[in-house]
Design an enzyme around this catalytic site. Structure first.
Site, mmCIF file in Angstrom:
data_model
loop_
_atom_site.group_PDB
_atom_site.id
_atom_site.type_symbol
_atom_site.label_atom_id
_atom_site.label_comp_id
_atom_site.label_asym_id
_atom_site.label_seq_id
_atom_site.Cartn_x
_atom_site.Cartn_y
_atom_site.Cartn_z
ATOM 1 C CD GLU A 494 -2.530 1.269 2.719
ATOM 2 O OE1 GLU A 494 -3.023 0.180 3.084
ATOM 3 O OE2 GLU A 494 -2.647 2.324 3.371
ATOM 4 C CD GLU A 499 -2.547 7.223 5.999
ATOM 5 O OE1 GLU A 499 -3.529 6.605 6.450
ATOM 6 O OE2 GLU A 499 -1.364 6.859 6.165
#
Length: 618
Positions: A494, A499
């Site tokens: 991933e 974020e």
């Protein structure tokens, strides 16, 4: 959500136009039904608004200055209201009220020729075929078999313009007739076209198209045949978007295109240049065979000469025609796209500052990031009326249907397509404190999640997201990537482009997860703003991905690198050269990392994405 009474009634095949079908009901009109409504402009100049009404609602002043009067002088139907956000408009409130059923409006007008704008939004049904209806103007069917959802989706604005309606003086009747479920209309605007014989031309939607920028082919000016366009055949062969004699159909690249083009046809667009400068001009076209020839005129002057293009292999196989440079003074101009030959389709034109690779079209572009030149192979800057669902797919719910309740992180939100829309050339994801339920439970928050899985993936290159984020405890916006294929997470990896946890609103994180280094053991780095927070303004979040190395950037500033050597030195497998990845954007609420919202968390909040761009090295 679906009203079960209404769904059941429809399934039985009955048509009941007398029972209100909404939880939010509008007030009854004060004027007697059937009484004519006098125009607010006794003798309007060409292009002036002669009449405007907010169907089912109260008086409203639109962003373009049009004063819509409160609903009155209708015959039949019922009024309803919604609180939904509406994509593709600056005037949500205009589309939140409606008249539905079988009804008509009687509008008193002075003798003249008028363009009729009909405004629609589907705020109830969420599938094609659930609502189909017809609209007649002056006794003639002007819009047949209209399915709002099929054209623009749920909670999105749709405008149909009927140009060149001759009114001898007196009453103009606009009526709606139900085919499937109830007919509906949200607003009506009548613009005088040829009151004194001069041009009635006006920008479509009321405001000139700002350039630099993109102008969709179907958004040509109002004014009708010989004024704003010339089309040699009657009727809209594609049957989409507008009711003029211009052939409009859905485009594979999203939105609509103008097709069935014949020699000597043309379309005009009123534009507003934000500065005196030189612009590069591109046209997006397709031709199944034979190619075509086109020229562009500005204010009546040919500025490009004849532009030839070859066959593209299909009516929806698109190519960009570079039309050269155009010198424009600041202010308004009329741009005409003139077909010198036929048998091709036209999707959009784009004007951008000369000599650049996007300039103001892509604000804050980091340019030759990582000291390299790049070729863009994909961009979505959300300039259409709705989301391009050929690229972006909604993932709805709380993860149960995907085998990961709480999306694997203990998240508390329910993802819904109602929480995302396109507005002012931005993709909006709205995070709300509201309950949603499904067969798995009830959730106290809603948000949106979009992926390109199955539609767009890539391996190696550069990714840019230009976004304005959110803040406050418990909110968790992210732009990230997962691998194509069906391996169990995190075996194939991933890549988290960005974020943010809402209680640290000035910091973002770039991270990789893989076998042996996922979750709390992931590998990543952080970037902190010197001042302000990421909810204050837009920033560009980038990743440069090469074999054996991934680098992270904010606004072109490098802040973290991870390499194959870094991962393998810890005894782990580097899995980021094994295949392509696809894109994800979302905003979670709660979860193991940010924790739950608390009394300091404000709702609703909006994450906005201005563009997404993908590149390969030049």
């Amino acid at each position: 959500m679906t009203d079960q009474r209404h769904a059941a009634r429809r399934a039985e095949g009955s048509k009941d136009t007398t029972v209100p079908r909404r939880r939010f009901l509008g007030a009854a009109a004060v004027a007697a039904a059937g009484a004519g409504l006098a125009s607010s402009v006794a003798s309007a100049a060409p292009g002036d608004v002669a009449f405007a009404v907010n169907a089912g609602g109260s008086a409203y002043t639109a962003a373009d200055g049009t004063d819509y009067r409160a609903d009155t002088s209708y015959s039949g139907g019922s009024a309803a209201q919604s609180s939904d956000s509406i994509a593709g408009t600056d005037d949500d409130d205009l589309y939140r009220s409606e008249r539905y059923g079988d009804f008509s409006y009687d509008i008193e007008l002075a003798a003249g020729t008028y363009d009729i704008e009909l405004h629609f939004a589907e705020t109830y049904w969420e599938a094609s075929g659930d609502r189909v209806f017809d609209v007649s103007v002056a006794g003639t069917e002007a819009v047949a078999d209209l399915d709002i959802y099929a054209e623009v989706g749920h909670d999105a604005a749709l405008v149909r313009t009927i140009s060149g309606v001759d009114v001898p003086g007196g009453t103009l009747t606009i009526s709606a007739t139900s085919d499937v479920d109830n007919a509906v209309i949200n607003a009506i605007r009548v613009v005088e076209a040829n009151g004194d014989g001069s041009s009635s031309q006006q920008p479509y939607g009321g405001s000139a198209w700002t350039i630099p920028g993109r102008i969709e082919a179907e958004d040509y000016d109002t004014g009708g045949e010989g004024v704003a366009y010339h089309d040699t055949t009657s009727g809209n062969a594609g049957g989409a978007y507008r009711a003029d004699d211009v052939d409009i159909e859905s485009a594979t690249e999203g939105g609509y295109n103008v097709g069935w083009i014949a020699a000597d046809e043309w379309l005009e667009y009123t534009v507003d240049a934000d500065s005196t400068t030189t612009y590069d001009l591109d046209l997006r076209v397709a031709s199944a065979s034979g190619g075509g020839q086109v020229r562009v005129e500005v204010d009546g002057t040919d500025v490009t000469g004849s532009l030839d293009f070859d066959a593209t292999g299909g009516w929806q196989e698109w190519t960009t025609v570079t039309a050269g440079s155009v010198n424009l003074a600041a202010g308004q101009h009329v741009v005409r796209v003139y077909a010198e030959t036929g048998d091709w389709n036209f999707n959009y034109l784009e004007l951008r500052p000369a000599g650049g690779d996007g300039g103001a079209t892509y604000p804050d572009d980091p340019g030759n990031l990582d000291g390299r030149s790049w070729d863009q192979f994909f961009a979505d800057h959300f300039d259409g009326d709705s989301l391009d669902t050929s690229v972006w797919v909604d993932q709805e719910g709380n993860g149960h249907d995907y085998g990961v309740p709480g999306w694997g992180n203990g998240e508390e939100q329910y993802y819904s397509r109602d929480n995302r829309w396109v507005e002012n050339s931005n993709l909006v994801v709205e995070i709300r404190e509201e309950q949603a339920s499904d067969e798995h439970g009830t959730y106290d928050y809603t948000s949106g999640k979009l992926v390109t899985q199955g539609n767009l993936d890539f391996q190696y290159g550069r990714v840019d997201f230009r976004s304005k984020l959110v803040e406050d405890q418990g909110l968790w916006p992210a732009h990230w990537m997962l691998p194509a294929g069906d391996a169990a997470w995190p075996d194939d990896g991933e890549i988290d482009i960005m974020e943010l946890v809402g209680n640290e609103p000035a910091a973002v994180h770039g991270t990789v997860h893989g076998p042996g280094y996922s979750g709390g053991g992931s590998i990543g780095g952080g970037y902190h703003l010197d001042s302000g927070v990421f909810a204050d303004d837009f920033h560009v979040f980038s990743v440069v991905w090469d074999p054996g190395v991934i680098k992270w950037y904010v606004d072109g500033e490098h802040f973290f690198t991870v390499t194959r050597e870094d991962v393998e030195s810890g005894g782990n497998d580097w899995v980021f050269d094994d295949g392509p990845f696809w894109l994800i954007l979302n905003c979670a609420v709660g979860g193991e990392w940010p924790g739950s919202p608390d009394e300091t968390t404000t709702f609703p909040q909006r994450m906005e994405i201005d563009y997404v761009r993908l590149f390969t090295e030049a």
